[in-house]
Design a protein around this motif. Structure first.
Motif, PDB file in Angstrom:
ATOM      1  N   ASP A 114      47.166  30.114  48.860  1.00 59.17           N
ATOM      2  CA  ASP A 114      47.072  28.645  48.853  1.00 59.17           C
ATOM      3  C   ASP A 114      45.604  28.203  48.935  1.00 59.17           C
ATOM      4  O   ASP A 114      45.169  27.303  48.219  1.00 59.17           O
ATOM      5  N   LEU A 115      44.871  28.862  49.828  1.00 61.48           N
ATOM      6  CA  LEU A 115      43.446  28.502  49.970  1.00 61.48           C
ATOM      7  C   LEU A 115      42.698  28.787  48.675  1.00 61.48           C
ATOM      8  O   LEU A 115      41.867  27.988  48.230  1.00 61.48           O
ATOM      9  N   TYR A 116      43.028  29.930  48.067  1.00 63.26           N
ATOM     10  CA  TYR A 116      42.348  30.301  46.814  1.00 63.26           C
ATOM     11  C   TYR A 116      42.669  29.270  45.725  1.00 63.26           C
ATOM     12  O   TYR A 116      41.797  28.856  44.965  1.00 63.26           O
ATOM     13  N   GLU A 117      43.927  28.836  45.699  1.00 62.87           N
ATOM     14  CA  GLU A 117      44.343  27.847  44.683  1.00 62.87           C
ATOM     15  C   GLU A 117      43.537  26.546  44.822  1.00 62.87           C
ATOM     16  O   GLU A 117      43.015  26.022  43.844  1.00 62.87           O
ATOM     17  N   VAL A 118      43.429  26.056  46.053  1.00 64.62           N
ATOM     18  CA  VAL A 118      42.709  24.782  46.251  1.00 64.62           C
ATOM     19  C   VAL A 118      41.231  24.935  45.907  1.00 64.62           C
ATOM     20  O   VAL A 118      40.646  24.090  45.227  1.00 64.62           O
ATOM     21  N   LEU A 119      40.640  26.012  46.388  1.00 61.01           N
ATOM     22  CA  LEU A 119      39.182  26.119  46.254  1.00 61.01           C
ATOM     23  C   LEU A 119      38.738  26.560  44.863  1.00 61.01           C
ATOM     24  O   LEU A 119      37.672  26.165  44.394  1.00 61.01           O
ATOM     25  N   SER A 120      39.562  27.382  44.185  1.00 62.22           N
ATOM     26  CA  SER A 120      39.148  27.852  42.854  1.00 62.22           C
ATOM     27  C   SER A 120      39.506  26.844  41.771  1.00 62.22           C
ATOM     28  O   SER A 120      38.923  26.839  40.695  1.00 62.22           O
ATOM     29  N   GLY A 121      40.516  25.991  42.070  1.00 60.04           N
ATOM     30  CA  GLY A 121      40.977  25.026  41.063  1.00 60.04           C
ATOM     31  C   GLY A 121      41.777  25.695  39.950  1.00 60.04           C
ATOM     32  O   GLY A 121      42.124  25.058  38.963  1.00 60.04           O
TER      33      GLY A 121
ATOM     34  N   ALA B 113      31.036  29.634  48.730  1.00 60.48           N
ATOM     35  CA  ALA B 113      30.479  28.723  47.716  1.00 60.48           C
ATOM     36  C   ALA B 113      30.830  27.265  48.042  1.00 60.48           C
ATOM     37  O   ALA B 113      30.029  26.356  47.792  1.00 60.48           O
ATOM     38  N   ALA B 114      32.022  27.032  48.613  1.00 66.89           N
ATOM     39  CA  ALA B 114      32.411  25.648  48.956  1.00 66.89           C
ATOM     40  C   ALA B 114      31.596  25.142  50.146  1.00 66.89           C
ATOM     41  O   ALA B 114      31.228  23.967  50.204  1.00 66.89           O
ATOM     42  N   LEU B 115      31.331  26.035  51.107  1.00 68.77           N
ATOM     43  CA  LEU B 115      30.658  25.582  52.339  1.00 68.77           C
ATOM     44  C   LEU B 115      29.145  25.477  52.196  1.00 68.77           C
ATOM     45  O   LEU B 115      28.506  24.714  52.928  1.00 68.77           O
ATOM     46  N   GLU B 116      28.580  26.226  51.252  1.00 69.75           N
ATOM     47  CA  GLU B 116      27.106  26.242  51.158  1.00 69.75           C
ATOM     48  C   GLU B 116      26.504  24.843  50.967  1.00 69.75           C
ATOM     49  O   GLU B 116      25.629  24.428  51.737  1.00 69.75           O
TER      50      GLU B 116
END
Ligand code: AQP
Length: 335
Positions: A250-257, A285-288
């Motif tokens: 789920d996390l991968y889905e949201v963050l990778s699009g 990459a999202a947090l940087e």
């Protein structure tokens, strides 16, 4: 041109903000900013509902940290009103008016209250009253949509019922009935150490590896994800995965699009190591950019304070109008 619908939401300045707060709430605030008239509040009055957890010095710093994180996550003060809840006195007065209309039984039924109060009879009245203050926050701004994680669904339903009750009892109050806005993925991020419990600020304070903080260093992110609890299979498929793997997917889905089919094709049958490594990259990459912007903002505290003051001023204007409408409908003498 039709007026934009209004969105309202907030986060409590308790503990460190985590990935669940980001994907469940703040990311969707930022992503949808152009479509709505946005009001985002640091709900500091909610944070004192468990006063034992309040250290005044840390609380002050935490409130400003959360406000800075809103901006760092992409909330643009030119598009969104950002302020501290306690700077707009109407929230407390609205909560009083709503309190008087709220049946006590509705509050005792709230699952968050039951979970947090447990069998402790010395919990403060504020904890029981939390949903009324939340309803006040939302209803003050004639809010149409409330972007939140799944755990807040019951509180939004409570808000809708309460608004309906006020409108029936006091014609002319005309409170807007809000809709929840729950993201299709990431609405309930689970603990990395235990996928049966929701990723939570309070657990994250005491248990390493439970959550990922928005200000965590890449090494900490890597450690938490690589040691996330999974099962012994290799079924990286959304419908068949155990809760730990499903949480990572789920996390991968949201963050990778990326779409689910593409994700399953990439990771199915590969063991979970590949998924974990890819997720580390996505999270880092999202947090940087969030962390870079946050560091800039902490270097200019006057700027942040000026945004919060301007935000409170605009919020006060809207809140006072709704409040006056309700007072009038209830029969109070105008000041
Ligand atoms: N695990 C989560 N997954 C998705 N969304 C989440 N939210 C919280 N946890 C998750 C959403 O974040 C917004 C702000 O939360 P909050 O500060 O108002 O309240 P909370 O639910 O109390 O946060 P925590 O982390 O669970 O804190 P504690 O440990 O104190 O209870 C909300 O939109 C919420 O849905």
């Amino acid at each position: 041109m039709a007026q934009k619908q209004r969105v309202f939401s907030g986060v409590q300045p308790t503990g460190k903000l985590h990935l669940g707060n980001y994907v469940g709430a703040i990311k969707q605030w930022a992503d949808n900013q152009d479509a709505y008239d946005n009001i985002f509040c640091v709900v500091d009055l909610h944070a004192v509902t468990i006063p034992e957890n309040v250290d005044p010095k840390q609380f002050r710093a935490k409130s400003l940290e959360v406000a800075a994180l809103y901006l760092a996550c992409g909330i643009d003060p030119d598009k969104s009103t950002v302020f501290l809840q306690s700077h707009v006195a109407e929230h407390s007065e609205m909560a009083w008016l709503l309190n008087c209309v709220t049946p006590l039984g509705w509050l005792y039924r709230m699952t968050q209250f039951k979970a947090k109060a447990g069998s402790n009879e010395s919990v403060g009245t504020g904890l029981l009253d939390y949903p009324v203050l939340m309803a006040a926050d939302i209803l003050l701004y004639d809010t149409h949509r409330v972007p939140v994680g799944e755990d807040q669904k019951q509180h939004i339903e409570f808000t809708r019922d309460l608004a309906q009750r006020v409108n029936n009892m006091f014609p002319g109050a005309d409170l807007v009935i809000p809709e929840p806005m729950i993201p299709p993925a990431g609405a309930r991020v689970m603990g990395l150490d235990d996928p049966m419990v929701k990723m939570s600020k309070s657990i994250g304070e005491t248990k390493k590896g439970h959550s990922i903080g928005l200000l965590d260093a890449p090494g900490t992110v890597k450690k938490a994800i690589m040691s996330a609890q999974t099962d012994s299979g290799n079924e990286a498929r959304f419908d068949h995965a155990g809760p730990g793997v499903r949480n990572l997917l789920d996390l991968y889905e949201v963050l990778s699009g990326q779409g689910r089919e593409a994700i399953e094709a990439e990771f199915h049958g590969q063991g979970y190591g590949k998924l974990k490594k890819a997720l580390v990259e996505q999270v880092v990459a999202a947090l940087e950019p969030v962390q870079t912007r946050y560091a800039e903002l902490t270097g200019s505290p006057d700027y942040l304070l000026s945004i919060l003051r301007q935000g409170a001023e605009r919020a006060r204007g809207i809140a006072a109008t709704t409040q006056a409408r309700l007072r009038d409908a209830m029969g109070f003498v105008a000041p």
